[in-house]
Design an enzyme around this catalytic site. Sequence first.
Site: not given
Ligand code: DX5
Ligand code: ZN
Length: 228
Positions: A175, A70, A37, A141, A10, A72, A35, A39
């Site tokens: 994740d 991903h 993310d 998650m 990530s 969000m 991956h 948001m």
């Molecule tokens: C959190 C994200 C993850 C995050 C994972 O909402 O979806 O992908 O970046 O990071 P670590 O492995 O540090 O928990």
């Molecule tokens: Zn994620």
Amino acid sequence: MAYSAKIGPSILSSDLACLGRECVRMMGCGADYLHLDVMDGHFVPNLTFGHPMVECLRKSVGQDPFFDMHMMVSRPEQWVKPMAAAGANQYTFHIESTTNPGNLIKEIRESGMKVGMAIKPGTTVEELAPWANQIDMALVMTVEPGFGGQKFMEDMMPKVSWLRSQFPSLDIEVDGGVGPDTIHKCAEAGANMIVSGSAVIGNDDPRSVIALLRTVVAEAIQKRSLDR
Ligand code: DX5
Ligand code: ZN
């Protein structure tokens, strides 16, 4: 066995000012996919980036790396076409964010991407189950979505085990808080797509961490196939 061990760093935990370089570095260290993310500051209390960034990343890293988005975000329907055009390979949306998962799955497929469906820690796996035969990947998650570097929630593992028992060839991703200390639990439960942010990117030797994560998962897959 239809599925295999895949490790997806990530990149949220990386130096975001050097994102293209960081993606190339992770692929060079043996990552199977990336991956990413997304948001929106609404579905989760944090803000990252959208399709314009993905388009630039795709140009910078070339066609090869598989981008698992991903999403969000509160209105996942809105970004399907822009993400496909930007070069995303898989569109992983949260079941909590849509009233019509069936239609969204159809739109994602029609746009040429693979379909991932994610559930937050408070969402039961039974809510995802009716869609499992229509998706490519289920994301369980293991932290509340929003931030990297949180503590792994081991009590999510029964969801993974149940999914693996019901859908033996489904890609199952975990994740949040996954790294060398927690990978065994994920592997035993049956996860095969492993997202790891801080544990990989924050380590001086990401190549070794990625290799270790993959070995643990591959061994669990092997063991499961022998037990069958
Ligand atoms: C959190 C994200 C993850 C995050 C994972 O909402 O979806 O992908 O970046 O990071 P670590 O492995 O540090 O928990
Ligand atoms: Zn994620």
